[in-house]
Design an enzyme around this catalytic site. Structure first.
Site, PDB file in Angstrom:
ATOM      1  N   LEU A 193       0.850  -1.193   0.000  1.00 37.12           N
ATOM      2  CA  LEU A 193       0.000   0.000   0.000  1.00 37.12           C
ATOM      3  C   LEU A 193       0.883   1.240   0.000  1.00 37.12           C
ATOM      4  O   LEU A 193       1.640   1.475   0.931  1.00 37.12           O
ATOM      5  CB  LEU A 193      -0.897   0.005   1.238  1.00 37.12           C
ATOM      6  CG  LEU A 193      -1.819   1.224   1.380  1.00 37.12           C
ATOM      7  CD1 LEU A 193      -2.925   1.176   0.331  1.00 37.12           C
ATOM      8  CD2 LEU A 193      -2.416   1.275   2.783  1.00 37.12           C
ATOM      9  N   HIS A 252       6.072   3.003  11.324  1.00 40.73           N
ATOM     10  CA  HIS A 252       6.677   4.179  10.703  1.00 40.73           C
ATOM     11  C   HIS A 252       5.650   5.313  10.738  1.00 40.73           C
ATOM     12  O   HIS A 252       4.455   5.076  10.544  1.00 40.73           O
ATOM     13  CB  HIS A 252       7.036   3.822   9.260  1.00 40.73           C
ATOM     14  CG  HIS A 252       7.852   4.839   8.535  1.00 40.73           C
ATOM     15  ND1 HIS A 252       7.319   6.015   8.073  1.00 40.73           N
ATOM     16  CD2 HIS A 252       9.164   4.857   8.185  1.00 40.73           C
ATOM     17  CE1 HIS A 252       8.258   6.709   7.462  1.00 40.73           C
ATOM     18  NE2 HIS A 252       9.389   6.030   7.520  1.00 40.73           N
TER      19      HIS A 252
END
Length: 344
Positions: free
Chosen positions: A125, A229
């Site tokens: 993604l 992240h």
């Protein structure tokens, strides 16, 4: 209109551009033309029914239907770990205790695991930073659920999603630096590249075979176990609102969390339904954003519209019908884009 469609050979240049913007750590989207071309070919062979289940994987792109510009990519692996072993660490506990000394220590421990073998996986993604607006990220991520709902028999009972772990702009991973590098004797970027290009034999050969006490890792590495992240944080929230949960499995490279959910418990899959579509001018009103998708396996399309999610007859403009590759009288799949917030 922004639409989701199956990947094509002609998308290779656009995917190379997207791969160059990831900042590293997205193993399945490396800026390597041969690898991306092979990924596209594998997706096309999946759609044509030429591959066994363990090799099947679908890839979709987000496209501006008016300009043809591509601004995002998403994918689904049908069944992970059937060809190459699928590794995670399971974050568990080992207890060391002595009644005689009155000592009791419950120690967080990493156990090498293949528990998710055979699961379907949401992966790859990535949305161009310039496209991160107007619900594009939601469309890109959740369109996969519309495809899975329409073609449920193609996928397995459990769906997993590996979230990118904490890595800085220079490719430094605290988790890798403290653990992986000691066994693999290479930088994170090198291991990431080898894995992304399909050279995975080294993982089985060099992985630590015994449980690892997290206390032996640096404090910096311990702090990022199960963390994402910063750019991935929104994607995690999206999946959690669809029913996905962190069950204490993490990535062996960067320590990022693996989320999982039973496929039939995913909100967008469970609540989506088929409605008849008609051509006309959609009624004005304060309607929520909804996902709409056709039921065409080879020419799948998904997009966002403003509509009553409970309607039995969806009115779309001629342009919207054209973008979705459907005609008046067809049935399309419809679901509210986001879950309704509970009110007290």
């Amino acid at each position: 209109m922004r639409v989701i469609r199956p990947v094509e050979h002609a998308d290779i240049a656009a995917l190379m551009q997207l791969a160059g913007k990831t900042g590293g750590g997205l193993t399945s989207l490396l800026a390597n033309e041969a690898t991306l071309a092979a990924r596209i070919e594998r997706a096309l062979k999946t759609w044509s029914g030429e591959l066994p289940k363990g090799e099947q994987g679908y890839v979709f792109v987000l496209e501006d239907s008016e300009t043809g510009e591509v601004g995002g990519i998403c994918a689904i692996e049908v069944a992970v770990g059937l060809n190459d072993p699928w590794y995670n660490y399971r974050v568990g506990t080992l207890v060391h205790a002595s009644k005689e000394l009155n000592v009791y220590n419950a120690l967080p421990t990493l156990f090498l695991s293949n528990d998710h073998t055979g699961s379907s996986e949401l992966c790859t993604l990535f949305l161009d930073p310039e496209w991160r607006k107007e619900g594009n990220g939601y469309l890109l991520s959740k369109s996969r659920f519309m495809f899975m709902a329409a073609f449920r028999d193609k996928f397995n009972e459990k769906v997993v999603a590996e979230m990118r772990g904490v890595i800085d702009e220079h490719g430094y991973s605290p988790f890798w630096q403290s653990l992986g590098k000691r066994f693999f004797s290479m930088d994170f970027s090198r291991a990431d590249f080898l894995c992304g290009t399909g050279q995975k034999a080294f993982i089985a050969e060099l992985m630590p075979k015994h449980p690892i006490y997290t206390h032996f890792l640096s404090e910096e590495a311990q702090a990022v176990i199960g963390e994402v992240h910063p750019q991935t944080a929104p994607a995690r929230v999206v999946l959690e609102k669809e029913g996905f949960r962190y069950r204490h499995y993490i990535d062996i490279f960067d320590g990022g969390p693996t989320l999982e959910c039973d496929i039939d418990r995913v909100r967008a899959i469970r609540k989506s339904r088929l409605v008849e579509v008609a051509e006309g001018q959609p009624a004005l009103g304060d309607y929520p954003a909804c996902l709409v998708a056709n039921e065409n396996y080879h020419h799948f399309r998904a997009a966002l519209v403003r509509a009553d999610p409970q309607t039995s007859r969806l009115v779309l403009t001629a342009a919207q019908l054209d973008a979705l590759k459907c005609r008046a009288g067809d049935h399309v799949r419809l679901v509210r884009l986001c879950a309704e917030e509970k009110t007290v």
